[in-house]
Design a protein around this motif. Structure first.
Motif, mmCIF file in Angstrom:
data_model
loop_
_atom_site.group_PDB
_atom_site.id
_atom_site.type_symbol
_atom_site.label_atom_id
_atom_site.label_comp_id
_atom_site.label_asym_id
_atom_site.label_seq_id
_atom_site.Cartn_x
_atom_site.Cartn_y
_atom_site.Cartn_z
ATOM 1 N N ARG A 225 0.930 -1.323 0.083
ATOM 2 C CA ARG A 225 0.015 -0.013 -0.025
ATOM 3 C C ARG A 225 1.019 1.274 0.064
ATOM 4 O O ARG A 225 0.552 2.277 -0.636
ATOM 5 N N GLN A 226 1.941 1.173 0.971
ATOM 6 C CA GLN A 226 2.683 2.293 0.979
ATOM 7 C C GLN A 226 3.545 2.689 -0.290
ATOM 8 O O GLN A 226 3.421 3.554 -0.755
ATOM 9 N N THR B 103 -6.069 17.614 -1.445
ATOM 10 C CA THR B 103 -5.591 16.387 -1.650
ATOM 11 C C THR B 103 -6.399 15.585 -2.598
ATOM 12 O O THR B 103 -7.532 15.923 -2.828
ATOM 13 N N GLU B 104 -5.800 14.456 -2.828
ATOM 14 C CA GLU B 104 -6.558 13.601 -3.812
ATOM 15 C C GLU B 104 -7.720 12.929 -3.199
ATOM 16 O O GLU B 104 -8.904 12.644 -3.737
ATOM 17 N N GLU B 105 -7.501 12.323 -1.831
ATOM 18 C CA GLU B 105 -8.652 11.795 -1.186
ATOM 19 C C GLU B 105 -9.880 12.672 -0.974
ATOM 20 O O GLU B 105 -10.849 12.380 -1.180
ATOM 21 N N ASP C 249 -12.159 11.973 -3.657
ATOM 22 C CA ASP C 249 -12.712 10.596 -3.838
ATOM 23 C C ASP C 249 -14.212 10.665 -3.976
ATOM 24 O O ASP C 249 -14.925 11.257 -3.045
ATOM 25 N N SER D 79 5.620 13.017 -0.350
ATOM 26 C CA SER D 79 4.030 13.405 -0.097
ATOM 27 C C SER D 79 4.094 15.059 0.228
ATOM 28 O O SER D 79 3.374 15.856 0.047
ATOM 29 N N LYS E 1 2.471 6.705 -6.699
ATOM 30 C CA LYS E 1 1.174 7.532 -7.117
ATOM 31 C C LYS E 1 1.554 9.018 -6.756
ATOM 32 O O LYS E 1 1.523 9.780 -7.601
ATOM 33 N N ALA E 2 2.265 9.281 -5.627
ATOM 34 C CA ALA E 2 2.619 10.467 -5.250
ATOM 35 C C ALA E 2 3.730 11.149 -5.990
ATOM 36 O O ALA E 2 3.511 12.185 -6.661
ATOM 37 N N GLN F 4 2.818 1.649 -3.366
ATOM 38 C CA GLN F 4 1.793 2.159 -4.209
ATOM 39 C C GLN F 4 1.281 3.654 -4.137
ATOM 40 O O GLN F 4 1.171 4.404 -4.877
ATOM 41 N N LYS F 5 1.149 4.072 -2.863
ATOM 42 C CA LYS F 5 0.989 5.497 -2.471
ATOM 43 C C LYS F 5 1.849 6.293 -2.965
ATOM 44 O O LYS F 5 1.820 7.371 -3.325
ATOM 45 N N GLU F 6 3.151 5.818 -2.641
ATOM 46 C CA GLU F 6 4.446 6.717 -2.843
ATOM 47 C C GLU F 6 4.529 6.782 -4.374
ATOM 48 O O GLU F 6 4.951 7.935 -4.821
#
Lengths: 310, 772
Positions: free
Chosen positions: A145-146, A305-307, A310, A269, A152-153, A148-150
């Motif tokens: 997850r981390q 933010t992207e969140e 959503d 981030s 993506k960031a 992917q998150k990175e």
């Protein structure tokens, strides 16, 4: 307070009209309940159930001391016996009756405790393993997850930087009316300076490669011959320019850039956060909406933010 | 619950009764002494003749008259022992005596005779520790005789033993050693048998017997020295005696007390008796090598059999002693060892092996077999033969079997437990203590260095076994003890100084039970009924039932029943012949229950047909001749007490329809605290008040439709059983024991409401009667 009974005690903590258990039961419900209860009562308990029950009752009784209401207690009290006292004059007198332990089967001494110990060991082992498995599993997903998150960031950062650069260039063009102005790396906003730097580095590498090829070619007689035939244009096309236009920038590559270094040291981030904020504040642009807003409040954009999108 | 206890372990009982009987019959409570002032009674002149005769030096070896009491030396005593005349009787000593004397002087205790005499003379109380084989039980009392000279003072020396067999056999041995007739100068006194005479100066007796004597003679005035032997066994009677004697020695400065123990943990005795001096004599024992199993055994019986066979096949000559827990287990093991050994012998892998069982209920003749020598080799020069004894823990301390070299110890024994919370007294298989394990191991080193195989790990030995076995006083229902103590004049039972006082709840329950039985009043004082009940060597419930039985016109029957409940199981049910045994029992079965069935058996046994050849008759009907005979004996003893106490013996005519009902009602009068009621229509019963869920023991003849039953025992196994049950009517409970069946005091539940219904019904009937 003799009349307290008659008076309504409005301070009491109960409600007279509090709903009780459902009182109304239709005749059908009652019949069903009665039948169920009857069945439960009349059902012959299995031997095992009876035994287990008997044992439970026995154990419970064995754990309960005789009450002070016992007639014997009163007779003993006559001689000064109090609850908790022991008999006689010995200091090590028995306080409680000796425990009854019923041995089942023919297991030798130590088997029970050995079994218990083994069970305990197995149990501990299983628990440790489960814990570790869970941890590992958790770690794996968490890492994924981390990551992917990175990633993506990073992508977002790249996008944002590009957008910022583009917007900044557009703005500069509008200001200068297309007049190209020599630009120092340090003049570029630190937020996307790295982009320019990377570009330059990339350029620099390419040039060095060209120079190497050219120099090699120049040393080869056949090629040198041809060289002479080349006009300036072709020379430029081949990258054999004599005076490169980017000299200033190139020189700067060697320089220290503490500002950029500091920025680059921040986590992805955070860099993203900064650049997003910059885009919003400077250009009223939201990366995730992909839209330049009219008002300063950026009405319609749910957040930074992207969140938020959503 | 513990009906059998009295007769099984407390040997006092009827033997003492017999003696008292004789005494009282002659208007003389004390046959031996002049202590009671009977010396002047012309009718009893013959009783004192012997004593008179002995006091005349010319008629006896005069050597003892030169002895100064409590100032003699070993040397002087030895000279007296050497003869040529018997120092006590004046007769010429036999050759046999001289031969034994030589052996006696080799015993370890003889080395320290002077040391012993010095301590004995200087102190009132002495703790003596002598390991098995030191000769303490036979020699110390004789040492005392030469210094205490009881016969010259009209006193006696008493030496107590926890078991009747030991008292008997030791007395026999000592009589031989002293070259006197058993029952004359040296005698014994055990249950049903008093082998003493007015000339008796040394009396071996069971500890329970001495306790009974104390009930009538609180100062034990007839004794000048009391020796409590085998005190380490901590029987109930020994513990009570110690508490009692601790007080008596303060009142009687002339009484000397010797506590003898076989274990080295005697400091506890010393401390208890105000730091009395201790004398220790090493035993004659050889080292014993101890082996543990590497891991715990899943089946200790299997492991034991394997170990025995392995010893037989691989170890050098020497007999084997295996400890198991009970009759059934032992018989089964004997059978299996025999079978397996046959195979070994056939393959010529081992020499002949003879297996003997040993347990308390085994007939004496069979017990005697264990002393047979090991079998010879099957052929000359062949492998040596071996005997193997499979025993309960009676071989742990009480019986000494020479020749044992190998001990197999699975670590279990059957131990009595009592819990006052659910009032259950049962024999349960439990792990032994470390002290027990050491004692067992020691059995291998009697003849030569031996080996002990412990069927548990060393770790288990260290961590799981308790240090000492709990003394009996912590594992018993104390109702009869409390009654005895009350009779002994001990009023404050709370502070009675026992070495190991039991849990307060145990005393509480005992007092409560005695109160409901009306033996104690609400203040804890002995009632008339209680005083009467204490005369009977019985559990209080049985005694009360017997005393009130004339009110139900069936004292003859209740007398028989009490006797039957006081002996071991009368029904025999061999594993190989169960069906036939059950069919035979069916012949005597009474539908109302086991008590009545037992009574039928007894009546049949006493019938003409059976008495023609009672042994055969018992064998044919799967009954224990020994138990029935014993019951007959007990009945006789009890009958004497009843006659003495002027309790009428009567019967309801057999053709009266109330014949059995009267017996059942009398049963209720003693056992109303042991009643259970059936739960619904099931097989389970609930005990009254304690509310334990129980099943009828499979051996019962009772039909399943009895709602209320009285039971004799609450047996604890993996299931809860009540054994020996008879059906009763709830009306009787309310009528006969209104104090106990006080309905408002009952917990809410099925039993309470059932009793309530019965009470209402009775009230209605009464009202109707009044109307008419």
């Amino acid at each position: 307070m003799a009349d307290s009974d008659s008076e309504d005690d409005y301070m009491k903590m109960t409600f007279d009209d509090a709903p009780k258990d459902p009182q109304h039961e239709t005749s059908l419900q009652r019949a069903a309940r009665k039948r169920k209860e009857g069945e439960a009562r009349s059902r012959q308990k299995s031997k095992a159930e009876c035994e287990a029950e008997a044992e439970l009752v026995r154990e419970a009784s064995l754990a309960t001391a005789l009450p002070e209401t016992n007639k014997g207690f009163k007779m003993m009290a006559k001689f000064g016996f109090k609850q908790g006292d022991t008999l006689g004059k010995s200091e090590t007198a028995q306080k409680e009756p000796i425990q009854i332990e019923i041995k089942e089967g023919r297991a030798g001494i130590g088997v029970e405790s050995e079994k218990k110990r083994k069970y305990q060991e197995m149990w501990d082992q299983a628990r440790r393993e489960a814990k570790r498995a869970k941890e590992e599993e958790g770690n794996f997903f968490e890492e994924r997850r981390q990551q992917q998150k990175e990633r993506k960031a990073e992508r977002d950062l790249d996008n944002a930087q590009r957008t910022a650069e583009r917007l900044a260039e557009k703005e500069a063009e509008a200001e200068n009316n297309g007049g190209a102005k020599e630009q120092h790396l340090t003049d570029i906003n630190v937020l996307w300076r790295s982009r320019a730097r990377h570009q330059i580095e990339h350029e620099h590498d390419r040039r060095l490669k060209n120079e190497l090829t050219n120099s090699l070619a120049s040393r080869l007689p056949t090629l040198a011959q041809e060289d002479n035939e080349n006009d300036n244009d072709s020379k430029t096309a081949l990258g054999h320019d004599v005076t490169p236009f980017y000299s200033t920038l190139e020189n700067e590559l060697e320089d220290e850039d503490p500002e950029l270094a500091e920025f680059e040291a921040l986590p992805v981030s955070e860099r993203l956060q900064k650049i997003l904020t910059f885009l919003r504040e400077t250009y009223k642009y939201c990366l995730y909406c992909g839209h330049v807003y009219e008002g300063a409040t950026m009405e319609g954009c749910p957040g930074v933010t992207e969140e938020d999108h959503d | 619950m513990a009906a059998k206890r009295e007769f099984d372990t407390d040997d006092t009982t009827s033997a003492k009764r017999v003696k008292m009987e004789n005494g009282n019959g002659n208007g003389n409570g004390n046959g031996n002494g002049n202590g009671n002032g009977n010396g002047n009674n012309p009718y009893l002149a013959h009783w004192n003749d012997d004593a008179q005769v002995k006091k005349d030096p010319s008629n006896s070896a005069d050597i003892l008259y030169k002895f100064k009491r409590h100032a003699t030396t070993a040397q002087a005593a030895k000279a007296a022992e050497d003869g040529p005349l018997n120092p006590f009787t004046g007769t010429t000593l036999s050759k046999n005596y001289m031969a034994i004397l030589k052996k006696r002087r080799d015993l370890p205790v003889h080395q320290q005779r002077d040391e012993f005499l010095k301590l004995y003379q200087e102190n009132q109380i002495l703790v003596f520790v002598g390991e098995t084989g030191s000769g303490k039980t036979t020699q110390i009392p004789q040492f005392v005789l030469f210094d205490d000279l009881p016969h010259l003072n009209g006193k006696m020396v008493a030496c107590t033993q926890p078991r009747r067999v030991a008292a008997m056999s030791v007395a026999q041995r000592v009589a031989e050693e002293m070259d006197v007739e058993l029952g004359a100068e040296v005698g014994y006194s055990i249950r049903f048998e008093d082998k003493t005479s007015p000339s008796t100066m040394l009396k071996y007796m069971t500890d329970g017997m001495l306790l009974r004597e104390a009930m009538h003679d609180n100062n034990l005035a007839r004794y000048s020295t009391i020796i409590l032997d085998e005190a380490h066994e901590r029987t109930l009677a020994t513990d009570i005696l110690m508490g009692l004697l601790k007080e008596v020695v303060l009142r009687r400065k002339d009484l000397k007390l010797i506590i003898m123990s076989a274990t080295l943990d005697a400091t506890k005795f010393q401390k208890y008796f105000h730091n009395a001096p201790l004398l220790a004599v090493p035993g004659r024992t050889h080292p014993v090598e101890i082996f543990y199993t590497p891991s715990p055994e899943r089946d200790y019986v299997e492991a034991a059999l394997r170990t025995v066979l392995q010893i037989h096949a691989t170890e050098a000559e020497g007999d084997i002693l295996l400890f198991l827990t009970g009759e059934e287990e032992i018989e089964d093991a004997c059978r299996k060892i025999n079978l397996e050994a046959q195979d070994l012998i056939r393959e010529d892998a081992a020499g002949p092996l003879v297996v003997y069982p040993l347990y308390g209920t085994l007939p004496p003749a069979q017990q005697q077999k264990i002393f047979n020598p090991a079998p010879p080799p099957s052929k000359k020069g062949g492998r040596p033969g071996r005997k193997c004894i499979v025993s309960t823990n009676i071989a742990e301390t009480s019986l000494t079997i020479d020749g044992i070299v190998y001990v197999v110890d699975p670590g279990f024994s059957k131990q009595k437990v009592y819990n006052p919370r659910i009032r259950v007294e049962s024999l349960l298989v439990s792990p032994i203590s470390k002290a027990s394990a050491q004692q067992r191991a020691g059995r291998a080193g009697r003849t030569r260095p031996g080996k002990c195989f412990r069927l548990y790990t060393e770790h288990a030995f260290k961590k799981e076994l308790i240090e000492q076995t709990y003394p009996e006083v912590l594992r018993s229902n104390l109702a009869s003890t409390v009654l005895e103590l009350k009779k002994l004049g001990v009023d404050d039972l709370v502070h009675f100084d026992l070495m190991d006082p039991p849990a307060p709840e145990t005393l509480m329950r005992a007092l409560e039970e005695l109160n409901y039985l009306a033996c104690l009043d609400d203040e804890g004082e002995l009632t008339t009924l209680g005083t009467l009940a204490s005369q009977f060597p019985l559990d209080p419930a049985l005694a009360v039932m017997l005393i009130v039985s004339p009110e139900f016109y069936c004292s003859n029957e209740i007398l028989s029943l009490t006797a039957l409940l006081s002996v071991p199981q009368i029904f025999v049910r061999p594993a190989a012949n169960r069906k036939r045994a059950d069919e035979m029992k069916e012949l005597f079965a009474h539908p109302q229950g086991d008590h009545l069935t037992m009574l039928n058996v007894y009546h049949a046994f006493k019938g003409e047909a059976a008495q023609e050849n009672p042994k055969q008759w018992c064998h044919d009907h799967f009954l224990s001749y020994r138990a029935l005979q014993q019951a007959d004996n007990v009945r006789m003893q009890l009958k004497r007490i009843m006659e003495r106490e002027e309790l009428e013996l009567m019967s309801t005519p057999f053709d009266n329809k109330k014949y059995y009902e009267n017996i059942q009602r009398a049963l209720v009068s003693g056992f109303f605290m042991q009643v259970a009621k059936r739960e619904g229509n099931g097989k389970t019963y609930t005990t009254v008040k304690d509310e334990q869920s129980v099943l009828l023991h499979p051996s019962t003849v009772l039909a399943q439709d009895s709602e209320w039953v009285v039971y004799n025992e609450f047996v604890l196994t993996t299931k809860n059983y009540i054994r020996t049950v008879t059906s009763v009517k709830p009306e009787w409970l309310l009528d006969i024991a209104p104090n106990y069946y006080d309905i408002p005091s009952f917990k809410k539940g099925e039993i309470k409401s059932a009793l309530q219904r019965v009470a209402t019904k009775i009230a209605r009937k009464e009202a109707e009667k009044v109307k008419r």
